[in-house]
Design a protein around this motif. Structure first.
Motif, PDB file in Angstrom:
ATOM      1  N   ALA A 212       0.864  -1.203   0.000  1.00 33.72           N
ATOM      2  CA  ALA A 212       0.000   0.000   0.000  1.00 33.72           C
ATOM      3  C   ALA A 212       0.893   1.243   0.000  1.00 33.72           C
ATOM      4  CB  ALA A 212      -0.890   0.003   1.236  1.00 33.72           C
ATOM      5  N   ARG A 213       0.372   2.296  -0.623  1.00 33.64           N
ATOM      6  CA  ARG A 213       1.118   3.562  -0.647  1.00 33.64           C
ATOM      7  C   ARG A 213       0.292   4.684  -0.022  1.00 33.64           C
ATOM      8  NH1 ARG A 213       4.582   4.028  -6.281  1.00 33.64           N
ATOM      9  NH2 ARG A 213       5.982   2.274  -5.803  1.00 33.64           N
ATOM     10  N   VAL A 214       0.993   5.652   0.556  1.00 34.55           N
ATOM     11  CA  VAL A 214       0.317   6.860   1.061  1.00 34.55           C
ATOM     12  C   VAL A 214       1.187   8.079   0.747  1.00 34.55           C
ATOM     13  CG1 VAL A 214      -0.921   5.737   2.964  1.00 34.55           C
ATOM     14  CG2 VAL A 214       1.359   6.683   3.377  1.00 34.55           C
ATOM     15  N   PRO A 215       0.538   9.261   0.595  1.00 32.05           N
ATOM     16  CA  PRO A 215       1.314  10.484   0.462  1.00 32.05           C
ATOM     17  C   PRO A 215       1.513  11.114   1.843  1.00 32.05           C
ATOM     18  CG  PRO A 215      -0.995  10.933   0.028  1.00 32.05           C
ATOM     19  CD  PRO A 215      -0.905   9.471   0.412  1.00 32.05           C
ATOM     20  N   LEU A 216       2.673  11.706   2.054  1.00 34.18           N
ATOM     21  CA  LEU A 216       2.856  12.577   3.233  1.00 34.18           C
ATOM     22  C   LEU A 216       2.903  13.993   2.676  1.00 34.18           C
ATOM     23  CD1 LEU A 216       5.584  10.652   5.307  1.00 34.18           C
ATOM     24  CD2 LEU A 216       3.077  10.522   5.501  1.00 34.18           C
ATOM     25  N   VAL A 217       1.867  14.781   2.974  1.00 33.41           N
ATOM     26  CA  VAL A 217       1.735  16.082   2.302  1.00 33.41           C
ATOM     27  C   VAL A 217       2.449  17.168   3.122  1.00 33.41           C
ATOM     28  CG1 VAL A 217      -0.316  15.433   0.986  1.00 33.41           C
ATOM     29  CG2 VAL A 217      -0.612  16.400   3.259  1.00 33.41           C
ATOM     30  N   ARG A 218       3.738  16.990   3.246  1.00 36.13           N
ATOM     31  CA  ARG A 218       4.496  17.892   4.120  1.00 36.13           C
ATOM     32  C   ARG A 218       4.583  19.306   3.560  1.00 36.13           C
ATOM     33  NH1 ARG A 218       8.560  14.668   7.167  1.00 36.13           N
ATOM     34  NH2 ARG A 218      10.194  15.771   6.081  1.00 36.13           N
ATOM     35  N   GLY A 219       4.621  19.439   2.222  1.00 34.20           N
ATOM     36  CA  GLY A 219       4.644  20.780   1.616  1.00 34.20           C
ATOM     37  C   GLY A 219       3.346  21.520   1.931  1.00 34.20           C
ATOM     38  N   ALA A 220       2.234  20.796   1.905  1.00 38.15           N
ATOM     39  CA  ALA A 220       0.931  21.418   2.186  1.00 38.15           C
ATOM     40  C   ALA A 220       0.854  21.830   3.657  1.00 38.15           C
ATOM     41  CB  ALA A 220      -0.196  20.455   1.826  1.00 38.15           C
ATOM     42  N   THR A 221       1.331  20.972   4.550  1.00 37.44           N
ATOM     43  CA  THR A 221       1.236  21.328   5.983  1.00 37.44           C
ATOM     44  C   THR A 221       2.132  22.533   6.287  1.00 37.44           C
ATOM     45  OG1 THR A 221       2.818  19.584   6.506  1.00 37.44           O
ATOM     46  CG2 THR A 221       0.550  19.060   6.889  1.00 37.44           C
ATOM     47  N   ARG A 222       3.302  22.576   5.632  1.00 36.02           N
ATOM     48  CA  ARG A 222       4.198  23.744   5.838  1.00 36.02           C
ATOM     49  C   ARG A 222       3.532  25.023   5.333  1.00 36.02           C
ATOM     50  NH1 ARG A 222       8.486  20.368   4.473  1.00 36.02           N
ATOM     51  NH2 ARG A 222       8.301  20.911   2.274  1.00 36.02           N
ATOM     52  N   TRP A 223       2.878  24.945   4.153  1.00 38.58           N
ATOM     53  CA  TRP A 223       2.244  26.138   3.578  1.00 38.58           C
ATOM     54  C   TRP A 223       1.137  26.639   4.521  1.00 38.58           C
ATOM     55  CZ3 TRP A 223      -2.363  28.207   2.133  1.00 38.58           C
ATOM     56  CH2 TRP A 223      -2.291  29.380   1.367  1.00 38.58           C
ATOM     57  N   VAL A 224       0.355  25.694   5.043  1.00 43.78           N
ATOM     58  CA  VAL A 224      -0.750  26.094   5.939  1.00 43.78           C
ATOM     59  C   VAL A 224      -0.181  26.761   7.194  1.00 43.78           C
ATOM     60  CG1 VAL A 224      -2.567  25.204   7.448  1.00 43.78           C
ATOM     61  CG2 VAL A 224      -2.401  24.384   5.096  1.00 43.78           C
ATOM     62  N   GLN A 225       0.898  26.191   7.732  1.00 44.20           N
ATOM     63  CA  GLN A 225       1.516  26.788   8.940  1.00 44.20           C
ATOM     64  C   GLN A 225       1.941  28.217   8.663  1.00 44.20           C
ATOM     65  OE1 GLN A 225       4.863  24.410  10.069  1.00 44.20           O
ATOM     66  NE2 GLN A 225       3.574  23.008  11.216  1.00 44.20           N
TER      67      GLN A 225
END
Ligand SMILES: C[S@@+](CC[C@H](N)C(=O)[O-])C[C@H]1O[C@@H](n2cnc3c(N)ncnc32)[C@H](O)[C@@H]1O
Length: 355
Positions: A212-225
């Motif tokens: 199984a694969r998953v994305p870690l949306v770290r760029g999105a969480t940084r942008w929101v912060q």
């Protein structure tokens, strides 16, 4: 091989396999990237977004802005920063709706692609960014910039379909834990151990089976912060497609949640024609941690889309026999409302709100 593909290949030869998020970064925003080359949202471009469907989405956002402005006691300046503004369709529609907050409104379109910034500057009457914050009652004032402005300010940050375009790290469940998806010099996927990311993937998708694969949306969480840190008071509101949980994505093949688009159709595999197609990732809400998450259709109803559609329906009924421009515009507004609230389409997108 495409120019962006060559750039990834060179990097892999020099420094070893390239992480998926860095490959997507190159494919979208590198010198020969999809957005750098002028791809994007719009009828004449590659795909339609809610503001590009027509002016109704912006008219509803204008109502929401008025609500927030009232809550902020009609603050002036009322600064609205729009992340990933594309060619400025949302700003145009909001201004065309003539909200009560217009005199206080300073709207900052933040767009990374120089070509789309130029298109926004053509579509809107803009001022240099330095003038955006000053002067009571001088609104509406619009500016177009490449980066988030410096805060803090009072107002709101909004973004439509930005977070799905911020490159994700991709993880695959293996026998021994999780590995990271990287890309070699032949533009082939390979897995490498990623001890630093293992815990996050396990926490988000504990029951994921091997493969199984998953994305870690770290760029999105940084942008929101970063967006949240700009605001002294006021909401951050992001509209995007995605799921409530990362675990849901782990049950689906990656091709369903990491998609490609070009010229108003689906593109090929994510590593095909790098730079010539959009690469976009469903946004899992549990990684963003908003205060409230609700379907777009519901948010639009809370902010008056049904009233606007009913009014348009009345105008159409009255003017249909004449078939004049006003009646035809009203008719298309009714159709827009249906498209924007369709739970199987745009209405099923999620709205993430931080207060
Ligand atoms: C899918 S498009 C959406 C455009 C527009 N919001 C709309 O709904 O039509 C995403 C846009 O975000 C821009 N973008 C991506 N990362 C960005 C960033 N960090 N800051 C500003 N813009 C960004 C892209 O260049 C692209 O124009």
């Amino acid at each position: 091989m495409t120019v962006a593909g060559e750039a990834v290949r060179r990097r892999a030869l020099e420094r070893g396999p390239v992480a998926a998020d860095a490959v997507i970064e190159e494919a979208l925003y590198g010198e020969a990237g999809f957005y750098a080359s002028g791809g994007g949202a719009g009828r004449g471009r590659d795909f339609l977004t809610s503001p590009e469907v027509g002016p109704l989405f912006g008219a509803v956002v204008a109502r929401a802005l008025d609500g927030w402005w009232e809550e902020l006691e009609q603050v002036d300046p009322f600064v609205v920063v729009e992340g990933g503004a594309g060619a400025g369709a949302l700003a145009r529609a909001v201004l065309a709706a003539d909200p009560s907050c217009a005199g206080a409104l300073r709207w900052v379109c933040v767009e990374r692609s120089a070509r789309l910034r130029a298109a926004a500057e053509t579509a809107l009457v803009t001022e240099p960014t330095t003038q955006v914050i000053g002067g009571r009652g001088a609104g509406p004032v619009v500016a177009v910039t490449s980066d988030l402005p410096t805060g803090p300010f009072v107002g709101a940050v909004i973004a439509n379909e930005l977070l799905d375009n911020l490159p994700p790290v991709i993880m695959e469940r293996t026998e021994g834990g999780w590995s990271e998806v990287r890309v070699d010099e032949n533009l082939q996927e390979m897995l490498t151990p990623a001890p630093g990311l293992d815990a996050a993937a396990t926490r988000l998708a504990p029951a994921a089976p091997t493969g199984a694969r998953v994305p870690l949306v770290r760029g999105a969480t940084r942008w929101v912060q970063e967006a949240r840190s700009l605001l002294e008071v006021g909401p951050v509101v992001c509209f995007d497609y995605g799921t409530r949980t990362t675990a849901e994505l782990a049950t689906r093949p990656m091709t369903e949640w990491l998609r490609t688009y070009r010229a108003h159709g689906r593109g090929g595999g994510w590593l095909n024609d790098l730079g010539e197609q959009d690469i976009t990732c469903d946004v899992p809400a549990d990684q963003l941690g908003a205060d409230e998450v609700l379907p777009q259709g519901e948010w639009l109803r809370q902010h008056g889309i049904d009233e606007l559609a009913d009014e348009a329906r009345r105008r159409w009924d009255e003017g249909a026999h004449r078939g004049d421009l006003a009646a035809i515009k009203a008719r298309s507004r009714v159709n827009e409302a249906a498209a924007l609230t369709d739970p199987a389409g745009l209405g099923g997108f999620l709205v993430h709100i931080w207060r």
